[in-house]
Design a protein around this motif. Sequence first.
Motif, short mmCIF file in Angstrom:
data_model
loop_
_atom_site.label_atom_id
_atom_site.label_comp_id
_atom_site.label_asym_id
_atom_site.label_seq_id
_atom_site.Cartn_x
_atom_site.Cartn_y
_atom_site.Cartn_z
N ARG A 104 0.84 -1.20 0.00
CA ARG A 104 0.00 0.00 0.00
C ARG A 104 0.88 1.25 0.00
O ARG A 104 1.85 1.33 0.74
N VAL A 116 -9.99 4.47 4.25
CA VAL A 116 -10.20 4.36 5.69
C VAL A 116 -9.37 3.23 6.29
O VAL A 116 -9.55 2.88 7.45
N GLY A 117 -8.50 2.67 5.46
CA GLY A 117 -7.67 1.56 5.90
C GLY A 117 -7.84 0.34 5.01
O GLY A 117 -7.01 -0.56 5.00
N VAL A 151 -7.34 8.65 8.21
CA VAL A 151 -8.49 8.05 8.88
C VAL A 151 -8.05 6.80 9.65
O VAL A 151 -7.55 5.86 9.05
N GLY A 152 -8.27 6.83 10.94
CA GLY A 152 -7.91 5.68 11.78
C GLY A 152 -9.05 4.72 11.95
O GLY A 152 -9.55 4.50 13.05
N GLY A 187 1.68 2.75 3.21
CA GLY A 187 2.22 1.80 4.19
C GLY A 187 3.49 2.28 4.87
O GLY A 187 3.64 2.14 6.09
N ILE A 188 4.42 2.83 4.08
CA ILE A 188 5.70 3.23 4.68
C ILE A 188 5.50 4.31 5.73
O ILE A 188 5.95 4.17 6.87
N PHE A 223 2.49 8.89 9.28
CA PHE A 223 1.24 9.13 8.55
C PHE A 223 0.40 10.11 9.36
O PHE A 223 0.20 9.91 10.56
N LYS A 256 2.91 4.83 7.43
CA LYS A 256 2.17 4.24 8.56
C LYS A 256 3.08 3.42 9.47
O LYS A 256 2.96 3.51 10.69
N VAL A 257 3.97 2.62 8.91
CA VAL A 257 4.84 1.83 9.80
C VAL A 257 5.92 2.69 10.46
O VAL A 257 6.46 2.32 11.50
N ARG A 258 6.24 3.82 9.83
CA ARG A 258 7.26 4.71 10.42
C ARG A 258 6.67 5.70 11.42
O ARG A 258 7.39 6.53 11.98
N GLY A 259 5.36 5.66 11.60
CA GLY A 259 4.73 6.59 12.55
C GLY A 259 4.61 8.00 12.00
O GLY A 259 4.47 8.96 12.76
N TYR A 308 -2.65 11.39 10.73
CA TYR A 308 -4.07 11.18 11.03
C TYR A 308 -4.70 12.52 11.40
O TYR A 308 -4.00 13.48 11.74
#
Lengths: 769, 182
Positions: free
Chosen positions: A15, A490-491, A239-240, A18-19, A26, A21-24, A28
Amino acid sequence: MIEGPAAGIGDSPPRPDGIPKVRGEFAYASDLSAPGMLHGATVRSPHPRALIKDIDVGPALAVPGVRAVLTHDDVPGTKYYGLISQDCPVLAVGEVRYHGEPVAIVAADDLAAAQRAAKAVVVDYEILDPVTDARAALFDPLCPKVHPGGNVVRHQPVRRGRPGDADIRALADVTVTREYQVGMQDQAFLGPEAGLAVPTANGGVELHVATQWLHADLEQIAPCLGLAPELVQMTLAGVGGAFGGREDLSMQIHAALLALRTGRPVKMAYNRRESFFGHVHRHPAVMRYTHGAKRDGTLVFVTAEILLDGGAYASTTEAVVGNAASLGVGPYEVEHLAIDAYGAYTNNPPCGAMRGFGAVQACFAYESQMDALAAELGMDPLEIRARNAVKQGSVTATGQVIEAAAPLAEMLSELRAMPLPPQRSARDLLPGGYGNTTHGEGVRRGVGYGVGIKNICYSEGFDDYSTARVTLSAENGEPVALVHTAAAEVGQGLVTLQGQIARTELGVGRVTVGRADTTVGSAGSSSASRQSYMTGGAVKAACEAVRERVFDLAREAGFPVGPGSRLEGGKIVSASGEPLADLSRVLGATTIEQTREYRHRPTGLLDKLTGQGSSHVQFAFAAHRAVVDVDVELGLIRVVRLDVVQDVGRILHRQSLEGQIQGGTAQGLGLAVLEEIVTVDGTVRNPSFTDYLIPTILDMPPMGMRILEYPDPAAPYGLRGAGEPPTLSSTPAIAAAVRDATGLALTRVPIRPEHIALAGLALTGTADD
Amino acid sequence: MRQSTDGVIVLRVSVNGESRSAEVSPGVSLLTALREQFGLPGAKNACEQGECGSCTVYLDGDPVCSCLVAAAQAEGRQVRTVEGLAGAGGPAAQDAVQRAFLACGAVQCGFCTPGLVVAVHDLVHRTAENHSEDLDDATIREALAGNLCRCTGYEKIIEAVRQAAADVRSEHRSQRPGQVAA
């Protein structure tokens, strides 16, 4: 940026979000900030029903750092909004109708000051007795009216055949009547409601919010602000999670009002407690079903009364009732039926959309009934389902013909063939986890099944379109595509899918998916399992339009582009795959931009008296088998395994799809054994993750999965919406397994320990069979 | 730690290997200090009562719910957040756990991801350091029972843990060529 050929339809590219999101990293909605930003807070009603005699904002204005305190008097435009009926006040007007209803809003220099000021607002309430029983609200003429028009949001009957006639009833060898209840489930997305409103120089406002449908937000927000729609600019913030809980507005209008009043950016971010009050929930339901069947299991007739408690405001109750009514007998052929589905106004928390949307509640009831019939007849639960299952060409309860595949029979036999877990051993975790309460003397194993039918896309005549803009150009000799829609990621992986479609249709490696906002037309909601179908369809259509323009350009340049030509690997290729022209060369300095609206086939209304009508676009099916261990003495349940079979038409992104099926299954498990918003006299008692339990990794069992692909020729790529069906069937499968283990009737979900342990006293001494 | 006359505390803490200081109100959580004062919003505020694990960070090498730690308790200590896992290497750099989460599809909305990544980072590194050969299903589930995810049903998170564990184990082996895992 995802490149390369292995990133088209049917592949599982990573995705693009994704990068970060995993690195904190993203962003929100709750992570947003702006220079000079104020913080907002909301004053909420502590009472489920009360008249507002007076609101004194003076003490709040006196709190240092406070910039504005607003009530309904300060709403410049329409004072009410709503997704279907505009019955919900922006801020309470003269009366509060549920515990937690917004009464006033505050903006201050920092959050602590805003919260202090919110506490300082003095509201003089005259407390009234709340209406908390949906049946009384609907049918008791002495019950107070929650709204002036009465307490019935919608009554939808569905009638086929002659279910009441004695000669029909006499055909049934067995009849089972049960009443079922479903508790109020919460979406419990992990990212609480939040957003940022920034006033603009032209007197308008820019909103960055986490929502499921930007354009529906805008249509509700602008009139309340008294602004022309073009003065409200919406951009999707990170969006969480959503699961239906972000269909309705939460802080959007409030933050905009405060920003417009103060001339400063205003951030509002709910905490978990406020989040439980800040969005609608899944309708609790009381459902009375009677099923009649022949000795061989064939269904003769079904009657059902389904009461859905919509709480204080309408939200999407009307559509939820439509789903419960039209899908009320499940994926089964029934010649004679009478269903009455009702949505009620009460002073309970407002209910609206949650994954499964009216189909979840009915599924628990009709699947429980199928098991009750099987038990009466001494039949195998899969056999009675297979005997009555719909198939392609079957007619639903509303008289709609199922035109696409409905491979229920195959799904059930696949489910039967999946291996069962080994018998319980001493090494297995006990129900109740690591607590050293027993050695498992009272543990019984049970197996149960559930099958569900869900409509995909919006129903009942709704103009459910999506818009996509696709741009193709050449940069440094390489073709590059840009996809822009207003569709909410939304995920679920929609951003990934949009890129896959563009790569497949345009034969390019480099695709960028733009940020969702309202500078492009509506994409409709990320709801009803519809975005792959609808925004997928729109992106595909826009890409096809771009491709036609490319072919025109190529023909003008003298390339022999004939019928069946396509774009592949950065080239125009002939029907036989022979390269005809280099895409970058054909494009040159030209940028091709095409915007398309995509519509599914039109749907019809349900007749108001008979409920007959072809109201749905597409049907989707999932089936679950649950294996549980139940400590019948302590009432504790451990779900040992959940296996699922689902037909998805065509797999577009296997990894995302599996994630949807597993995640949907988990939410169904939550409803079966854990999740319920508990209200007492209309007051919410458990607005926290300490008291409202969602499944942890220890609650979830391993899941086996079989995915079938029977394409729907009417849908893009043959796909079938997939996000909701697994949420339907996992709940009744688990309930059935617990019944199998305990021998108890268990007609209510979530099943609580006391439902087993207290009833289970009678089981003491029975053989462990 | 100094406390000024208006009650504000000057907090000094090592964050992701850097000495940082900030003025914080007493009673503010480490989570709030990280998000608001240190500009590190990676740790998430999903429940702020220690139930969901979305705010998990390392404090002196131990994973904690930063919402349950007062910022003042971190005075003079080492904090490592999700932003500090990948190290240098540019905006796309990923640690083995982050890579595994992406490769296995363990990320949907991603709100739980930062906390889970830290919790899994702790689990797989502890396992590798103890030379444990394998992480069984029960061990993984017990270790992550404090991290809620609402999207995935956890299956792909478990896959990601297995992959990350294998990758970290081989990293440990290659760093210590003379040793044999027990």
